[in-house]
Design a protein around this motif. Sequence first.
Motif, PDB file in Angstrom:
ATOM      1  N   LYS A   1       0.837  -1.208   0.000  1.00 44.12           N
ATOM      2  CA  LYS A   1       0.000   0.000   0.000  1.00 44.12           C
ATOM      3  C   LYS A   1       0.869   1.255   0.000  1.00 44.12           C
TER       4      LYS A   1
ATOM      5  N   MET B   1       2.399   1.744  -3.423  1.00 44.09           N
ATOM      6  CA  MET B   1       1.429   2.263  -4.396  1.00 44.09           C
ATOM      7  C   MET B   1       1.134   3.745  -4.130  1.00 44.09           C
ATOM      8  N   GLU B   2       1.026   4.133  -2.861  1.00 47.37           N
ATOM      9  CA  GLU B   2       0.804   5.541  -2.522  1.00 47.37           C
ATOM     10  C   GLU B   2       1.989   6.382  -2.987  1.00 47.37           C
TER      11      GLU B   2
ATOM     12  N   LEU C   1       4.121   5.661  -5.449  1.00 49.15           N
ATOM     13  CA  LEU C   1       4.119   5.720  -6.914  1.00 49.15           C
ATOM     14  C   LEU C   1       3.057   6.690  -7.428  1.00 49.15           C
ATOM     15  N   LYS C   2       1.873   6.678  -6.810  1.00 52.40           N
ATOM     16  CA  LYS C   2       0.827   7.624  -7.218  1.00 52.40           C
ATOM     17  C   LYS C   2       1.264   9.059  -6.946  1.00 52.40           C
ATOM     18  N   SER C   3       1.945   9.285  -5.836  1.00 53.25           N
ATOM     19  CA  SER C   3       2.375  10.652  -5.504  1.00 53.25           C
ATOM     20  C   SER C   3       3.442  11.156  -6.472  1.00 53.25           C
ATOM     21  N   GLN C   4       4.157  10.243  -7.110  1.00 52.04           N
ATOM     22  CA  GLN C   4       5.219  10.611  -8.038  1.00 52.04           C
ATOM     23  C   GLN C   4       4.746  10.634  -9.493  1.00 52.04           C
ATOM     24  N   SER C   5       3.503  10.255  -9.708  1.00 51.66           N
ATOM     25  CA  SER C   5       2.979  10.157 -11.078  1.00 51.66           C
ATOM     26  C   SER C   5       2.389  11.481 -11.531  1.00 51.66           C
TER      27      SER C   5
ATOM     28  N   ILE D   1      -0.545  12.536 -13.806  1.00 55.93           N
ATOM     29  CA  ILE D   1      -1.714  11.955 -14.446  1.00 55.93           C
ATOM     30  C   ILE D   1      -2.462  13.047 -15.194  1.00 55.93           C
TER      31      ILE D   1
END
Length: 109
Positions: free
Chosen positions: A92, A95-96, A98-102, A104
Amino acid sequence: QRKLNLEDYLAYKKVTAEDLYEQFKEEESNSLVAGLVMREIVEKENLTVEDADVETEIQEMAEQRHVPVETIRAYVERKDVLAEVKNRILQKKLMEFLKSQSIIKTVEA
């Protein structure tokens, strides 16, 4: 529920045993590479699981299952289950991260 033997499965999928082997080999290779990449990110970014993370997860599990926290804690404190819970928490966090570094972008179709 119907039991399917390998020959029937291959005929149903219209593939040979060699095709199936290659498919599984490729999937396993991709899975292994992804796991190694994720482990490298966890190490480089110093993502860790603290006791407080485990306690929060235990409370969430108890709430979701409508059982006392003590019941979940007793279950989780078994060594094999605790490792699984810690792994889930680490996933988790990964994934958090990776999302913060993406970046979108929303694109209209």
